[in-house]
Design a protein around this motif. Structure first.
Motif, PDB file in Angstrom:
ATOM      1  N   GLU A  16       0.973  -1.327   0.032  1.00 50.38           N
ATOM      2  CA  GLU A  16       0.041  -0.056   0.081  1.00 50.38           C
ATOM      3  C   GLU A  16       0.789   1.023   0.061  1.00 50.38           C
ATOM      4  O   GLU A  16       1.872   1.131   0.568  1.00 50.38           O
ATOM      5  CB  GLU A  16      -0.959   0.058   1.115  1.00 50.38           C
ATOM      6  N   TRP A  17       0.467   2.160  -0.793  1.00 46.66           N
ATOM      7  CA  TRP A  17       1.199   3.574  -0.851  1.00 46.66           C
ATOM      8  C   TRP A  17       0.261   4.573  -0.475  1.00 46.66           C
ATOM      9  O   TRP A  17      -1.001   4.653  -1.088  1.00 46.66           O
ATOM     10  CB  TRP A  17       1.900   3.732  -2.105  1.00 46.66           C
ATOM     11  N   ALA A  18       0.519   5.729   0.097  1.00 47.58           N
ATOM     12  CA  ALA A  18      -0.404   6.941   0.208  1.00 47.58           C
ATOM     13  C   ALA A  18       0.170   8.219   0.289  1.00 47.58           C
ATOM     14  O   ALA A  18       1.468   8.303   0.276  1.00 47.58           O
ATOM     15  CB  ALA A  18      -1.371   6.605   1.494  1.00 47.58           C
ATOM     16  N   GLY A  19      -0.402   9.176   0.615  1.00 45.51           N
ATOM     17  CA  GLY A  19       0.017  10.434   0.883  1.00 45.51           C
ATOM     18  C   GLY A  19       0.699  11.193  -0.589  1.00 45.51           C
ATOM     19  O   GLY A  19       1.338  12.093  -0.450  1.00 45.51           O
ATOM     20  N   GLY A  20       0.243  10.492  -1.431  1.00 47.49           N
ATOM     21  CA  GLY A  20       0.739  11.386  -2.984  1.00 47.49           C
ATOM     22  C   GLY A  20      -0.392  12.158  -3.601  1.00 47.49           C
ATOM     23  O   GLY A  20      -1.509  12.335  -3.169  1.00 47.49           O
ATOM     24  N   THR A  21      -0.160  12.615  -4.854  1.00 47.27           N
ATOM     25  CA  THR A  21      -0.773  13.269  -5.496  1.00 47.27           C
ATOM     26  C   THR A  21      -1.017  12.594  -7.027  1.00 47.27           C
ATOM     27  O   THR A  21      -0.131  12.007  -7.522  1.00 47.27           O
ATOM     28  CB  THR A  21      -0.398  14.537  -5.831  1.00 47.27           C
ATOM     29  N   ILE A  22      -2.461  12.739  -7.367  1.00 49.39           N
ATOM     30  CA  ILE A  22      -2.664  12.068  -8.902  1.00 49.39           C
ATOM     31  C   ILE A  22      -3.174  13.326  -9.656  1.00 49.39           C
ATOM     32  O   ILE A  22      -3.863  14.131  -9.095  1.00 49.39           O
ATOM     33  CB  ILE A  22      -3.444  10.789  -8.650  1.00 49.39           C
TER      34      ILE A  22
END
Length: 147
Positions: free
Chosen positions: A101-107
């Motif tokens: 799992e990965w989080a805290g990003g921007t798309i």
């Protein structure tokens, strides 16, 4: 008969190793983006690991676009305004947030030029990646398929 049995076990072993290899690589690789509204494959995004350990994703191929074969991000602002979508980084700064799992990003959604808080989760077997972007409590999710 013994030869067939050995061949069968060899194939099973190889297929098991392949599935585990995908999971071990995490989200790094090439992914077919599937439009959540139409179900059509729209592009290929290549996810790579940045020098700081976060994940970033770049559009490497446009497969379907309503704006022709070489669309630009006319709805984008700043440096991305009117730039080709092919080659554009649309996903950045995703950091590990648990196993697969990965989080805290921007798309970035190049169709409307808007950016969203993003997270991703690699599904068991490593062939599907759930990608979501949210603004406040409103989220949109897609499942991308490994190329």
């Amino acid at each position: 008969m013994k030869r067939k049995t050995m061949l069968m076990w060899s194939l099973l072993l190889v297929s098991g190793v392949s599935a585990n290899a995908f999971a071990a690589d995490g989200a790094v690789g090439r992914w077919k983006t599937i439009d959540d509204k139409t179900g059509q494959v729209k592009s290929i995004v290549e996810i790579s690991e940045a020098s700081n350990g976060s994940l970033t994703g770049k559009v490497v191929e446009i497969l379907k676009s309503d704006k022709g074969p070489n669309p630009v991000c006319d709805s984008c602002s700043g440096d991305r305004k009117n730039k080709p979508i092919k080659g554009m980084t649309i996903l950045w700064n995703l950091k590990p947030d648990g196993a697969n799992e990965w989080a805290g990003g921007t798309i970035l959604d190049p169709a409307n030029g808007k950016t969203y808080k993003s997270k991703m989760e690699l599904q068991p077997g490593g062939r599907k990646l759930d990608v979501s972007g949210c603004v406040a409590f409103i989220c949109r999710a897609q499942t991308w398929v490994r190329e």
